[in-house]
Design an enzyme around this catalytic site. Structure first.
Site, PDB file in Angstrom:
ATOM      1  N   SER A 139      73.221  -9.666 -55.067  1.00 39.64           N
ATOM      2  CA  SER A 139      72.722 -10.962 -54.466  1.00 39.64           C
ATOM      3  C   SER A 139      71.068 -10.938 -54.411  1.00 39.64           C
ATOM      4  O   SER A 139      70.531 -12.044 -53.817  1.00 39.64           O
ATOM      5  CB  SER A 139      73.563 -11.482 -53.364  1.00 39.64           C
ATOM      6  OG  SER A 139      73.639 -10.650 -52.211  1.00 39.64           O
ATOM      7  N   GLY A 142      69.714 -14.184 -59.596  1.00 39.00           N
ATOM      8  CA  GLY A 142      70.903 -14.546 -60.205  1.00 39.00           C
ATOM      9  C   GLY A 142      71.834 -15.373 -59.465  1.00 39.00           C
ATOM     10  O   GLY A 142      71.540 -16.247 -58.518  1.00 39.00           O
ATOM     11  N   GLY A 182      74.298 -14.818 -57.219  1.00 42.72           N
ATOM     12  CA  GLY A 182      74.587 -14.430 -56.040  1.00 42.72           C
ATOM     13  C   GLY A 182      73.286 -14.660 -55.165  1.00 42.72           C
ATOM     14  O   GLY A 182      73.526 -15.130 -54.120  1.00 42.72           O
ATOM     15  N   TYR A 216      83.432  -5.481 -70.873  1.00 45.92           N
ATOM     16  CA  TYR A 216      82.868  -6.247 -69.940  1.00 45.92           C
ATOM     17  C   TYR A 216      83.997  -7.402 -69.722  1.00 45.92           C
ATOM     18  O   TYR A 216      84.630  -7.717 -68.465  1.00 45.92           O
ATOM     19  CB  TYR A 216      81.720  -7.089 -70.344  1.00 45.92           C
ATOM     20  CG  TYR A 216      81.197  -8.193 -69.354  1.00 45.92           C
ATOM     21  CD1 TYR A 216      80.784  -8.080 -68.132  1.00 45.92           C
ATOM     22  CD2 TYR A 216      81.344  -9.416 -69.809  1.00 45.92           C
ATOM     23  CE1 TYR A 216      80.506  -8.933 -67.422  1.00 45.92           C
ATOM     24  CE2 TYR A 216      80.950 -10.636 -69.208  1.00 45.92           C
ATOM     25  CZ  TYR A 216      80.474 -10.229 -67.897  1.00 45.92           C
ATOM     26  OH  TYR A 216      79.978 -11.312 -67.074  1.00 45.92           O
TER      27      TYR A 216
HETATM   28  N1  LIG Z   1      74.771 -15.147 -66.136  1.00 49.02           N
HETATM   29  C1  LIG Z   1      75.578 -15.347 -66.664  1.00 49.02           C
HETATM   30  O1  LIG Z   1      75.706 -15.931 -67.839  1.00 49.02           O
HETATM   31  C2  LIG Z   1      77.219 -15.154 -66.309  1.00 49.02           C
HETATM   32  C3  LIG Z   1      78.243 -15.782 -66.886  1.00 49.02           C
HETATM   33  C4  LIG Z   1      79.569 -15.496 -66.559  1.00 49.02           C
HETATM   34  C5  LIG Z   1      79.803 -14.542 -65.302  1.00 49.02           C
HETATM   35  N2  LIG Z   1      78.626 -14.013 -64.907  1.00 49.02           N
HETATM   36  C6  LIG Z   1      78.956 -13.059 -63.855  1.00 49.02           C
HETATM   37  O2  LIG Z   1      78.185 -13.500 -62.485  1.00 49.02           O
HETATM   38  C7  LIG Z   1      77.893 -12.436 -61.685  1.00 49.02           C
HETATM   39  C8  LIG Z   1      76.360 -12.555 -61.473  1.00 49.02           C
HETATM   40  O3  LIG Z   1      75.773 -12.380 -62.689  1.00 49.02           O
HETATM   41  P1  LIG Z   1      74.227 -12.851 -62.615  1.00 49.02           P
HETATM   42  O4  LIG Z   1      73.848 -13.045 -64.193  1.00 49.02           O
HETATM   43  O5  LIG Z   1      73.699 -13.741 -61.581  1.00 49.02           O
HETATM   44  O6  LIG Z   1      73.676 -11.521 -62.635  1.00 49.02           O
HETATM   45  P2  LIG Z   1      72.250 -10.936 -62.739  1.00 49.02           P
HETATM   46  O7  LIG Z   1      71.043 -11.741 -62.648  1.00 49.02           O
HETATM   47  O8  LIG Z   1      72.216  -9.649 -63.700  1.00 49.02           O
HETATM   48  O9  LIG Z   1      72.107 -10.438 -61.143  1.00 49.02           O
HETATM   49  C9  LIG Z   1      71.710  -9.024 -60.901  1.00 49.02           C
HETATM   50  C10 LIG Z   1      71.974  -8.564 -59.499  1.00 49.02           C
HETATM   51  O10 LIG Z   1      73.161  -7.809 -59.397  1.00 49.02           O
HETATM   52  C11 LIG Z   1      72.356  -6.568 -58.707  1.00 49.02           C
HETATM   53  N3  LIG Z   1      73.101  -5.315 -59.233  1.00 49.02           N
HETATM   54  C12 LIG Z   1      73.132  -4.807 -60.410  1.00 49.02           C
HETATM   55  N4  LIG Z   1      73.680  -3.763 -60.814  1.00 49.02           N
HETATM   56  C13 LIG Z   1      74.085  -3.401 -59.454  1.00 49.02           C
HETATM   57  C14 LIG Z   1      74.696  -2.461 -58.911  1.00 49.02           C
HETATM   58  N5  LIG Z   1      75.235  -1.398 -59.616  1.00 49.02           N
HETATM   59  N6  LIG Z   1      74.902  -2.260 -57.448  1.00 49.02           N
HETATM   60  C15 LIG Z   1      74.562  -3.581 -56.910  1.00 49.02           C
HETATM   61  N7  LIG Z   1      73.839  -4.392 -57.100  1.00 49.02           N
HETATM   62  C16 LIG Z   1      73.623  -4.529 -58.567  1.00 49.02           C
HETATM   63  C17 LIG Z   1      71.055  -6.808 -58.876  1.00 49.02           C
HETATM   64  O11 LIG Z   1      70.340  -6.374 -57.839  1.00 49.02           O
HETATM   65  P3  LIG Z   1      69.115  -5.260 -57.990  1.00 49.02           P
HETATM   66  O12 LIG Z   1      68.333  -5.535 -59.121  1.00 49.02           O
HETATM   67  O13 LIG Z   1      68.276  -5.643 -56.852  1.00 49.02           O
HETATM   68  O14 LIG Z   1      69.705  -3.869 -57.886  1.00 49.02           O
HETATM   69  C18 LIG Z   1      70.856  -8.425 -58.857  1.00 49.02           C
HETATM   70  O15 LIG Z   1      70.836  -8.889 -57.155  1.00 49.02           O
HETATM   71  C19 LIG Z   1      78.263 -11.215 -62.423  1.00 49.02           C
HETATM   72  O16 LIG Z   1      79.558 -10.809 -62.082  1.00 49.02           O
HETATM   73  C20 LIG Z   1      78.421 -11.607 -63.766  1.00 49.02           C
HETATM   74  O17 LIG Z   1      79.457 -10.927 -64.649  1.00 49.02           O
HETATM   75  C21 LIG Z   1      77.353 -14.241 -65.164  1.00 49.02           C
END
Ligand SMILES: NC(=O)c1ccc[n+]([C@@H]2O[C@H](COP(=O)([O-])OP(=O)(O)OC[C@H]3O[C@@H](n4cnc5c(N)ncnc54)[C@H](OP(=O)(O)O)[C@@H]3O)[C@@H](O)[C@H]2O)c1
Length: 264
Positions: free
Chosen positions: A15, A18, A20, A154
């Site tokens: 979090s 994105g 989170g 995924y």
């Molecule tokens: N964006 C989309 O289009 C989309 C669509 C459908 C579903 N989702 C789902 O929504 C959720 C959030 O996605 P998002 O796109 O908002 O993600 P994001 O922008 O890629 O967010 C990345 C976040 O995850 C953390 N992170 C990455 N790898 C990690 C690990 N191994 N351990 C702990 N923290 C970790 C990062 O923290 P640090 O960089 O600080 O480590 C950052 O806080 C995910 O489950 C994704 O699959 C996203």
């Protein structure tokens, strides 16, 4: 509307950015106590500072842990206070041909996307049941049913969390603990923003054109025909995290802009 989240304690995996991060800010604005998470102390502190600039009275702390490192999770669980709202949000993806993706690709995505939620829920659910109140949310994806060909591993993880979520809701039957999952569609997180910029630069187009191309040629089923903002996804998550969502349980809620199709 008062979402009745004041002084509820929430933990959100992944979090610092994105969906989170947007969810954390919204919960904090509602008066919740939020523990944020990312892989490093520096990243978590940076995110906390950013939040405090925007919401000076935010009750926010952080617990760094990399969900691909089992030892980090062990340490995190020892430090975690009693949680009212658990948001299993962390998710990573590898865009690769099925024939090129390695066992490690599959295992890493399973570990981070699925086992993080399993381990956190196994820790938090008994306390929630004892307290007879709690919310667990799994962040799945439209990919759970769309299964894009370059994202099979995924997508498997995102379908898996739906079964876990439903199963845990059944374990909490008859209590005031609910477990649900949300399925966002294409959402403009920093990662997606970077993807748009990279393609725009490579193809000498504007980001807007790249976005339009994506919905015309790739995500043709989307009714929204644009990326959702992270706040749009967070709005639904925060409602489901609140006491107001008490009659929604064991459900998979779409925030996909219509991309998954179907009436229900
Ligand atoms: N964006 C989309 O289009 C989309 C669509 C459908 C579903 N989702 C789902 O929504 C959720 C959030 O996605 P998002 O796109 O908002 O993600 P994001 O922008 O890629 O967010 C990345 C976040 O995850 C953390 N992170 C990455 N790898 C990690 C690990 N191994 N351990 C702990 N923290 C970790 C990062 O923290 P640090 O960089 O600080 O480590 C950052 O806080 C995910 O489950 C994704 O699959 C996203």
């Amino acid at each position: 509307m008062d979402l009745q989240l004041k002084n509820k304690t929430a933990f959100i995996s992944g979090s610092t950015a994105g969906i989170g991060f947007a969810t954390a800010k919204l919960l904090l604005k509602e008066g919740a106590i939020v523990i944020i998470n990312g892989r490093t102390t520096a990243g978590v502190n940076k995110a906390i500072n950013k939040i405090k600039q925007e919401i000076p009275d935010a009750k926010v702390t952080g617990l760094p842990a990399d969900f691909s490192h089992p030892q980090d999770i062990q340490t995190l669980l020892l430090q975690l206070p009693k949680i009212d709202v658990l948001i299993n949000n962390v998710g990573i993806y590898t865009s690769k041909s099925f024939f090129e993706s390695t066992d490690e690709d599959w295992q890493q995505q399973f570990e981070v996307n699925v086992m993080s939620g399993v381990k956190l829920s196994r820790h938090c659910l008994p306390q929630m049941l004892e307290n007879n109140w709690g919310r667990i949310l799994f962040v799945s994806s439209e990919c759970a049913t769309l299964v894009p060909p370059d994202l099979i591993a995924y997508s498997m993880t995102k379908t898996a969390v739906l079964a876990i979520s439903r199963g845990l809701a059944q374990l909490a039957k008859g209590t005031q603990v609910t477990v649900n999952s949300v399925l966002p569609g294409s959402t403009l997180s920093e990662g997606a923003e970077q993807f748009l910029s990279d393609v725009a630069q490579k193809e000498n187009k504007t980001k807007k054109q790249v976005e339009e191309d994506f919905f015309t040629n790739v995500r043709t089923s989307s009714l929204l025909q644009r990326f959702a903002k992270v706040e749009e996804v967070a709005n639904t998550i925060v409602y489901l995290a609140s006491p107001l969502s008490s009659a929604t349980n064991g459900a998979a809620i779409k925030i996909d802009g219509g991309s998954m199709g179907g009436i229900i």
